[in-house]
Design an enzyme around this catalytic site. Structure first.
Site, PDB file in Angstrom:
ATOM      1  CE1 TYR A 149      -4.627  31.487 -11.572  1.00  0.00           C
ATOM      2  CE2 TYR A 149      -5.003  33.838 -11.217  1.00  0.00           C
ATOM      3  CZ  TYR A 149      -5.005  32.535 -10.745  1.00  0.00           C
ATOM      4  OH  TYR A 149      -5.388  32.275  -9.454  1.00  0.00           O
ATOM      5  CE  LYS A 153      -7.764  29.894 -10.415  1.00  0.00           C
ATOM      6  NZ  LYS A 153      -8.077  28.626  -9.718  1.00  0.00           N
TER       7      LYS A 153
END
Length: 246
Positions: A149, A153
């Protein structure tokens, strides 16, 4: 006159959380919103709450064909004065648990989605429009279970910086919102016990000692989407209670 009087803003992933909080504020300041999402119940609820100043569209950012469909649906409402690329999802996994399927799924939604959406929607952006991408403090936290994740980002942050250069000649600004722990349904994928434990751990690292609210994140988002930030581009704005300031 509100900051968004006679303006139209598209928010992907806008049927709940920060996106929905931002939509409420834009409408209260005289604007119109186009929201996308996947959860049909949330989409219906958002439409009912926001009324005729909102257009609600079912859209899957992970599907590469959906970006062109979204552009076709938005065309009648162009030009866009704001584009908030907010749709994303998260899951936790230690590095040895990541596989090709989990990698492809998260990259498809969190990275390829906004890339293809901007590619299809760029021509609909008005001169002087604002583009905002939602990143995450996870990109800086070094948490063991969020490596994938975090990577998505980190990619979003890099994209925004390049897009700020690419779109500057049109007077279009591109910035990144970097939320820390925000009270939304974003971690609903976790079992209740794991969710409360994870959030308690993250909040314990926050100097202000609490999670933020969706409205607090949306307030910063709207600054960046509005003409108040007319000389701000290529920037990252953390809304994290001081979590990553060190």
């Amino acid at each position: 006159m509100g900051r968004f009087e006679s303006k139209t803003v598209l928010i992907t992933g806008g049927s709940s959380g920060m996106g929905l909080a931002g939509a409420r504020r834009i409408i209260s300041e005289g604007g119109k919103v186009i929201l996308t999402g996947l959860n049909e119940a949330r989409l219906r609820s958002a439409q009912q709450e926001l009324g005729d100043r909102a257009i609600v569209i079912s859209n899957d950012a992970a599907d590469p064909d959906e970006s062109a469909k979204l552009a076709d649906q938005v065309q009648a409402h162009a030009p866009l004065n704001g584009l908030w690329l907010n749709a994303a999802f998260a899951s936790l996994a230690m590095p040895e648990q990541v596989n090709a399927a989990s990698f492809d799924a998260m990259m498809a939604t969190n990275v390829r989605g906004p890339v293809l959406q901007l590619a299809k929607l760029s021509g609909m952006l008005a001169p002087g429009a604002s583009v905002l991408l939602t990143a995450s403090s996870s990109a800086y936290e070094m948490a063991a279970a969020t490596s994938l994740y975090s990577a998505t980002k980190g990619a979003v942050i890099a994209l925004a910086r390049s897009w700020a250069t690419a779109l500057a000649s049109r007077g279009i600004r591109v910035n990144t919102l970097v939320p820390g722990p925000i009270e939304t349904n974003f971690r609903s994928f976790l079992p209740d016990e794991a969710k409360s434990g994870f959030e308690a751990f993250v909040v314990s690292q926050v100097p202000l000692g609490r999670a933020g609210t969706a409205d607090e994140a949306a307030a910063v988002a709207l600054f960046l989407l509005s003409d108040d930030a007319s000389f701000v581009t290529g920037s990252q704005y953390a809304v994290d209670g001081g979590l990553i300031m060190h």
